[in-house]
Design a protein around this motif. Structure first.
Motif, PDB file in Angstrom:
ATOM      1  N   VAL A  32      50.638  48.811  37.922  1.00 24.77           N
ATOM      2  CA  VAL A  32      50.472  50.205  38.297  1.00 24.77           C
ATOM      3  C   VAL A  32      51.566  51.016  37.600  1.00 24.77           C
ATOM      4  CG1 VAL A  32      50.444  51.840  40.210  1.00 24.77           C
ATOM      5  CG2 VAL A  32      49.461  49.551  40.513  1.00 24.77           C
ATOM      6  N   VAL A  33      51.165  52.008  36.813  1.00 26.06           N
ATOM      7  CA  VAL A  33      52.108  52.841  36.072  1.00 26.06           C
ATOM      8  C   VAL A  33      52.556  54.025  36.919  1.00 26.06           C
ATOM      9  CG1 VAL A  33      52.432  54.263  33.998  1.00 26.06           C
ATOM     10  CG2 VAL A  33      51.112  52.136  33.866  1.00 26.06           C
ATOM     11  N   SER A  34      51.600  54.729  37.512  1.00 27.72           N
ATOM     12  CA  SER A  34      51.917  55.775  38.483  1.00 27.72           C
ATOM     13  C   SER A  34      51.094  55.479  39.730  1.00 27.72           C
ATOM     14  CB  SER A  34      51.621  57.165  37.918  1.00 27.72           C
ATOM     15  OG  SER A  34      50.259  57.321  37.641  1.00 27.72           O
ATOM     16  N   ASP A  35      51.653  55.766  40.899  1.00 31.24           N
ATOM     17  CA  ASP A  35      51.003  55.435  42.169  1.00 31.24           C
ATOM     18  C   ASP A  35      49.487  55.595  42.041  1.00 31.24           C
ATOM     19  OD1 ASP A  35      53.582  55.148  43.020  1.00 31.24           O
ATOM     20  OD2 ASP A  35      53.508  56.726  44.525  1.00 31.24           O
ATOM     21  N   ALA A  36      48.745  54.565  42.470  1.00 28.37           N
ATOM     22  CA  ALA A  36      47.304  54.538  42.232  1.00 28.37           C
ATOM     23  C   ALA A  36      46.521  54.082  43.455  1.00 28.37           C
ATOM     24  CB  ALA A  36      46.991  53.605  41.058  1.00 28.37           C
ATOM     25  N   VAL A  37      45.311  54.588  43.559  1.00 35.19           N
ATOM     26  CA  VAL A  37      44.333  54.128  44.548  1.00 35.19           C
ATOM     27  C   VAL A  37      43.163  53.569  43.750  1.00 35.19           C
ATOM     28  CG1 VAL A  37      42.779  54.777  46.420  1.00 35.19           C
ATOM     29  CG2 VAL A  37      45.042  55.850  46.248  1.00 35.19           C
ATOM     30  N   ILE A  38      42.783  52.325  44.059  1.00 36.47           N
ATOM     31  CA  ILE A  38      41.687  51.673  43.349  1.00 36.47           C
ATOM     32  C   ILE A  38      40.376  51.946  44.073  1.00 36.47           C
ATOM     33  CG2 ILE A  38      40.719  49.433  42.684  1.00 36.47           C
ATOM     34  CD1 ILE A  38      43.583  48.479  42.229  1.00 36.47           C
ATOM     35  N   ASN A  39      39.409  52.480  43.330  1.00 36.35           N
ATOM     36  CA  ASN A  39      38.084  52.713  43.883  1.00 36.35           C
ATOM     37  C   ASN A  39      37.283  51.415  43.874  1.00 36.35           C
ATOM     38  OD1 ASN A  39      35.830  54.149  44.869  1.00 36.35           O
ATOM     39  ND2 ASN A  39      35.062  54.431  42.810  1.00 36.35           N
ATOM     40  N   THR A  40      37.231  50.743  42.716  1.00 35.65           N
ATOM     41  CA  THR A  40      36.571  49.442  42.605  1.00 35.65           C
ATOM     42  C   THR A  40      37.347  48.565  41.632  1.00 35.65           C
ATOM     43  OG1 THR A  40      35.116  50.122  40.793  1.00 35.65           O
ATOM     44  CG2 THR A  40      34.245  50.368  43.023  1.00 35.65           C
ATOM     45  N   ILE A  41      37.290  47.263  41.871  1.00 36.07           N
ATOM     46  CA  ILE A  41      37.836  46.270  40.945  1.00 36.07           C
ATOM     47  C   ILE A  41      37.023  44.997  41.145  1.00 36.07           C
ATOM     48  CG2 ILE A  41      39.629  45.410  42.522  1.00 36.07           C
ATOM     49  CD1 ILE A  41      41.463  45.196  39.968  1.00 36.07           C
ATOM     50  N   THR A  42      36.692  44.316  40.051  1.00 35.50           N
ATOM     51  CA  THR A  42      35.857  43.117  40.131  1.00 35.50           C
ATOM     52  C   THR A  42      36.421  42.059  39.194  1.00 35.50           C
ATOM     53  OG1 THR A  42      33.943  44.545  40.474  1.00 35.50           O
ATOM     54  CG2 THR A  42      33.492  42.248  39.957  1.00 35.50           C
ATOM     55  N   ASP A  43      36.352  40.796  39.632  1.00 37.82           N
ATOM     56  CA  ASP A  43      36.762  39.706  38.745  1.00 37.82           C
ATOM     57  C   ASP A  43      35.562  38.825  38.407  1.00 37.82           C
ATOM     58  OD1 ASP A  43      36.426  37.761  40.784  1.00 37.82           O
ATOM     59  OD2 ASP A  43      38.530  37.815  41.347  1.00 37.82           O
ATOM     60  N   ASN A  44      35.781  37.867  37.507  1.00 36.53           N
ATOM     61  CA  ASN A  44      34.673  37.036  37.027  1.00 36.53           C
ATOM     62  C   ASN A  44      34.130  36.099  38.097  1.00 36.53           C
ATOM     63  OD1 ASN A  44      37.114  35.401  36.768  1.00 36.53           O
ATOM     64  ND2 ASN A  44      35.796  33.931  35.725  1.00 36.53           N
ATOM     65  N   ALA A  45      34.853  35.903  39.190  1.00 36.65           N
ATOM     66  CA  ALA A  45      34.393  35.037  40.275  1.00 36.65           C
ATOM     67  C   ALA A  45      33.594  35.815  41.324  1.00 36.65           C
ATOM     68  CB  ALA A  45      35.583  34.343  40.924  1.00 36.65           C
ATOM     69  N   GLY A  46      33.420  37.115  41.086  1.00 36.80           N
ATOM     70  CA  GLY A  46      32.654  37.929  42.018  1.00 36.80           C
ATOM     71  C   GLY A  46      33.479  38.561  43.117  1.00 36.80           C
ATOM     72  N   ASN A  47      34.793  38.355  43.105  1.00 41.68           N
ATOM     73  CA  ASN A  47      35.655  39.006  44.083  1.00 41.68           C
ATOM     74  C   ASN A  47      35.715  40.497  43.779  1.00 41.68           C
ATOM     75  OD1 ASN A  47      36.558  36.575  45.436  1.00 41.68           O
ATOM     76  ND2 ASN A  47      37.704  36.150  43.584  1.00 41.68           N
ATOM     77  N   ASP A  48      35.838  41.307  44.834  1.00 43.91           N
ATOM     78  CA  ASP A  48      35.918  42.741  44.633  1.00 43.91           C
ATOM     79  C   ASP A  48      37.066  43.333  45.449  1.00 43.91           C
ATOM     80  OD1 ASP A  48      34.992  42.856  47.255  1.00 43.91           O
ATOM     81  OD2 ASP A  48      32.976  43.477  46.702  1.00 43.91           O
TER      82      ASP A  48
END
Length: 87
Positions: A32-48
């Motif tokens: 994180v470069v500047s304070d952040a809120v993640i809307n979505t994130i996904t990995d190759n194993a299907g985790n979100d």
């Protein structure tokens, strides 16, 4: 260990996400470069976002985001900016 060192060093390069457009890239981790809120994130194993327990929390600048799978496949921010360390 070699793959971990490669990923930590940004062996595939870096990509700055500093807007609210969804980004589809394969990356090992992010900082994180500047304070952040993640809307979505996904990995190759299907985790979100739910599996990572981010909710609507603000992640402080300097936070390291690591993957539960082998690598992440996409990220979308609500606010802030993150540096992706590409695969």
């Amino acid at each position: 260990m070699e793959n971990l060192q490669y990923a930590q060093a940004g062996g595939g390069g870096c990509y700055l996400v500093a807007d609210t457009n969804a980004v589809s890239k394969t990356f090992f981790n992010a900082v994180v470069v500047s304070d952040a809120v993640i809307n979505t994130i996904t990995d190759n194993a299907g985790n979100d976002k739910t599996d990572y327990n981010f909710g609507t929390s603000t992640l402080a600048a300097g936070t390291l985001i690591t993957c539960q799978g082998d690598y992440f496949t996409s990220i979308d921010l609500t606010s802030g900016s993150v540096m992706l360390y590409l695969r």
